[in-house]
Write an enzyme that holds these catalytic residues in place. Structure first.
Site, PDB file in Angstrom:
ATOM      1  N   CYS A 351      53.178  59.016  50.079  1.00 20.32           N
ATOM      2  CA  CYS A 351      53.798  60.215  50.654  1.00 20.32           C
ATOM      3  C   CYS A 351      52.852  61.475  50.574  1.00 20.32           C
ATOM      4  CB  CYS A 351      55.121  60.648  49.632  1.00 20.32           C
ATOM      5  SG  CYS A 351      55.661  59.275  48.888  1.00 20.32           S
ATOM      6  N   ARG A 380      50.207  50.022  41.378  1.00 21.03           N
ATOM      7  CA  ARG A 380      51.197  50.421  40.233  1.00 21.03           C
ATOM      8  C   ARG A 380      50.909  49.892  38.828  1.00 21.03           C
ATOM      9  NH1 ARG A 380      56.838  51.769  43.809  1.00 21.03           N
ATOM     10  NH2 ARG A 380      55.927  53.167  45.266  1.00 21.03           N
ATOM     11  N   GLN A 398      53.014  48.980  51.271  1.00 18.34           N
ATOM     12  CA  GLN A 398      54.404  49.366  51.825  1.00 18.34           C
ATOM     13  C   GLN A 398      54.507  49.546  53.149  1.00 18.34           C
ATOM     14  OE1 GLN A 398      54.459  52.976  48.951  1.00 18.34           O
ATOM     15  NE2 GLN A 398      56.347  52.145  48.519  1.00 18.34           N
ATOM     16  N   ASP A 400      55.572  52.062  55.327  1.00 22.25           N
ATOM     17  CA  ASP A 400      55.966  53.198  54.568  1.00 22.25           C
ATOM     18  C   ASP A 400      56.141  54.301  55.775  1.00 22.25           C
ATOM     19  OD1 ASP A 400      56.812  55.037  52.757  1.00 22.25           O
ATOM     20  OD2 ASP A 400      54.704  55.230  51.638  1.00 22.25           O
ATOM     21  N   HIS A 402      57.199  58.417  56.624  1.00 22.85           N
ATOM     22  CA  HIS A 402      57.644  59.653  56.273  1.00 22.85           C
ATOM     23  C   HIS A 402      58.009  60.564  57.723  1.00 22.85           C
ATOM     24  CE1 HIS A 402      55.384  58.289  52.696  1.00 22.85           C
ATOM     25  NE2 HIS A 402      56.516  58.909  52.184  1.00 22.85           N
ATOM     26  N   LYS A 483      70.158  59.357  48.862  1.00 23.31           N
ATOM     27  CA  LYS A 483      69.540  58.003  49.688  1.00 23.31           C
ATOM     28  C   LYS A 483      70.457  56.759  49.796  1.00 23.31           C
ATOM     29  CE  LYS A 483      68.276  55.542  45.270  1.00 23.31           C
ATOM     30  NZ  LYS A 483      67.258  54.551  44.925  1.00 23.31           N
ATOM     31  N   HIS A 529      61.623  59.730  53.326  1.00 18.43           N
ATOM     32  CA  HIS A 529      60.852  58.707  52.838  1.00 18.43           C
ATOM     33  C   HIS A 529      61.718  57.402  53.559  1.00 18.43           C
ATOM     34  CE1 HIS A 529      58.706  60.875  49.557  1.00 18.43           C
ATOM     35  NE2 HIS A 529      59.672  61.485  49.627  1.00 18.43           N
TER      36      HIS A 529
HETATM   37 ZN   LIG Z   1      57.312  58.287  50.157  1.00 14.50          ZN
END
Ligand SMILES: [Zn+2]
Ligand SMILES: [Zn+2]
Length: 655
Positions: A351, A380, A398, A400, A402, A483, A529
């Site tokens: 992010c 992680r 991910q 991912d 945004h 979410k 996200h």
């Molecule tokens: Zn994010």
């Protein structure tokens, strides 16, 4: 005679004579419910059916059709397990035995440090069935600490629990074991069996029976390795025979489908010890499937109006300070590295990098929505005990995205995001979805009320217009925004949480993001996200288990295997492979060095969708014999043109 007034969950009331119990209430409602009732909840607290109801309370009858009912069945079965073990092993002692997901366990210590064998489990199960056949009532008693210590004088773990709970020092798993107000509750069933417990239980052991003991494992008392090692027996228990059978079948299936096992059998992925826990390497076949998953994802994102970006794997501490990760996510991060007088961290999330891209220039409302997409690899720190193949690892990628948009754009953006997500998941063969909407938590939350309301309504209407089943987790959202989570159900009925669409009112604030609005003023964008597969690795693992390794044609690393019957068919087989390869299919030839039957079987074991056999007639007529995966019999004399045409259709339709 005075009466009790009881309110039912639907708001209606019933009057019963004073002294009436939960069982009386169930009987008053109807004979079906009287038979099905296991326990009641009184103002939300579960109680035994035979306890007197307080006037003015709200009471719900709990049956085996609810999670609470199943929980009670599992808990009660654990008592019967302890009863059987104590009957069969004089001198054995017992510790704790809670219900768990799908079942229960109980911890024991056998005299002389003996351990249980698998044959013992059968004997214990048989003994449990005798207790169940005897239909013994579970009777509840209360005792003062001294009396309870006397009752359990032979059982050191129970005494320890009594001392803890009566002194108010009990915590964690012990806290639920007996009582906290100085006295102790215990239950008796049969002639001599007692156990410390807060209850409640099913009325009698005859209500149990659909259970199986599963395995024995070592477990330290209170999870402390300095304490004695106890013997833990695990079991599963259900409301009826069908549910038990279904569960046992799913376990066998799940074992066969374990992605770690399939990854080794099909030569897809491995986890060499030299890399460290939770870190995988992708072998050519696994990498090929992964590449196709990623290519498809990229194509869809490109068509969906996303801009592709890339970001590094590490960044200076200041980025993670500004984003807040070092405050609230430090435990999940890999440790820092010192470099040229600065501190760097491997990224746990993508992010802040996408925020940095947004911040790199002045943005106008005309630039929005800005949808940034990256297959971003993150690291992680997961405890080694929870690492599970590709499903939970320390390094993963991910898919991912945004999205930065104006507050006014949020509802439309959410609706199209959810449609996009479902459409991609469907392409991979998932049909059955369950969604959860998590709303504003109590207490501290960032963002104005109007924004929360608009975003939550937007999520809700996106769910509704997509026609998705969803549950609402009231107050279950993060402090920075509501979410949606989307679960898919796999081929054996297991849910997997994959996609998340998360509103974020916090990061734009922390980084001071702005865009110039139509009014010429500066405004704060909303950030969304969105991870669709979650992580590519985990998604691959879920697909592998969903398909039990038999990937659909478009994803199969080897789509066609061509087997010449004998050496003289080698040239024709090569021409078939050449034709298939030229048309973009993944085909391989296995020469006639081994018997045909053996080669056909090997193709099936490798889960190749089409194993073609070519012999004299095929060579003469331009045909093939197709052993299609899952088909009962081979299809012979199939013109090659027709086979190629069918393949093209199947790949195109992703069937
Ligand atoms: Zn994010
Ligand atoms: Zn109990």
């Amino acid at each position: 005679m005075s009466e009790l007034t009881i309110t039912l969950p639907d708001g209606s009331t019933r009057n019963l004579p004073e002294g009436a119990t939960g069982a009386d209430l169930a009987a008053d409602i109807g004979p079906g419910l009287a038979k099905a009732a296991l326990v009641v909840t009184v103002d939300g607290d579960a109680r035994d059916l035979d306890r007197v109801l307080p006037d003015g309370s709200t009471v719900a009858i709990v049956t085996s059709s609810s999670d609470e009912g199943l929980h009670t069945i599992r808990h009660s079965t654990a008592h019967v397990l302890a009863q059987a073990v104590l009957d069969l092993w004089p001198g054995a002692t017992y510790a704790i035995g809670p219900p768990i997901r799908d079942g229960f366990y109980y911890d024991f210590e056998l005299p002389g440090g003996a351990t249980f064998s698998n044959e013992d489990l059968e004997a214990i199960e048989a003994r449990m069935r005798l207790v169940i056949d005897a239909d013994q009532a579970f009777e509840r008693y209360e005792a003062e600490a001294a009396e309870a210590l006397e009752l359990f004088s032979e059982h050191r773990y129970k005494r320890e629990i009594i001392e803890q709970v009566t002194s108010g020092a009990a915590s964690g798993e012990l806290a639920g074991e007996a009582s906290t107000d100085g006295s102790v509750t215990y239950y008796r069933n049969g002639e001599g069996f007692i156990d410390l417990c807060l209850g409640p239980h099913v009325p009698s052991t005859g209500r149990l029976g659909y259970f199986a003991l599963q395995k024995v494992a070592g477990a330290y008392w209170r999870g402390d390795e300095k304490q004695p090692m106890l013997q833990r027996i695990y079991g599963t228990a259900w409301a009826d025979k069908k549910a038990l059978k279904g569960h046992l079948h799913r376990l066998v299936e799940a074992e066969k489908r374990d992605h770690r096992r399939l990854a080794a059998e099909l030569d897809l992925v491995s986890w060499p010890e030299s890399l460290g826990p939770g870190l995988a390497v992708w072998h050519p076949k696994g990498a090929l499937v992964r590449k196709m998953i990623e290519d498809y994802s990229r194509d869809r994102h490109e068509a969906g109006g996303y801009d592709f970006v890339y970001s590094p794997h590490i960044a200076k501490a200041v980025l993670w300070e500004t984003s807040g990760h070092l405050d609230f996510y430090a435990d999940g991060m890999f440790p820092p590295m010192e470099l040229d007088g600065a501190t760097y961290y491997p990224k746990p999330m993508n992010c802040p990098f996408h925020v940095a891209i947004f911040q790199s220039g002045q943005r106008s409302y005309r630039d929005l929505p800005s949808r940034l997409f990256e297959l971003g690899t993150v690291y992680r720190y997961e405890l080694s005990g929870v690492i599970h193949g590709l499903m939970r690892s320390r390094g993963f990628t991910q898919d991912d995205s945004h999205i930065f948009c104006t507050p006014e754009q949020v509802p439309d953006e959410l609706a199209s995001l959810l449609e996009f997500t479902l459409s991609v998941l469907r392409a991979f063969g998932f049909e059955d979805f369950q969604a959860k909407l998590s709303t504003r938590p109590e207490g501290k939350a960032v963002g104005e009320d109007a924004l929360w309301e608009m975003a939550t309504d937007g999520l809700r209407s996106a769910l509704e217009s997509a026609g998705l089943d969803y549950v609402v987790d009231e107050g279950g959202g993060a402090f920075y925004g509501p979410k949606i989570d989307v679960d898919v159900t796999d081929a054996i009925g297991r849910p997997w949480q994959l996609s998340t669409i998360q509103l974020d009112f916090n990061l734009p604030e922390r980084f001071g993001l702005e865009y110039v609005g139509a009014d010429g003023g500066r405004h704060r964008p909303v950030m969304i996200h969105r991870a669709l597969m979650g992580s590519v690795e985990r998604f691959f693992g879920v697909l592998l288990e969903h398909y039990a390794g038999a990937f659909p044609l478009w994803l199969a690393p080897e789509q066609v295997r061509v087997l010449p019957v004998a050496e003289e068919h080698q040239d024709y087989a090569e021409s078939v492979v050449g034709r298939l390869s030229a048309q973009g299919f993944r085909a391989k030839l296995v020469p006639a060095e081994e018997p045909l039957g053996k080669r056909v079987r090997a193709g099936k074991v490798a889960k190749v969708p089409h194993v073609l056999v070519v012999g004299d007639d095929d060579q003469a007529n331009g045909t093939v014999g197709d052993n299609a995966r899952g088909a009962e019999a081979p299809e012979r004399d199939l013109p090659l043109d027709e086979f190629v045409g069918r393949l093209a259709v199947a790949v195109e339709s992703k069937s």
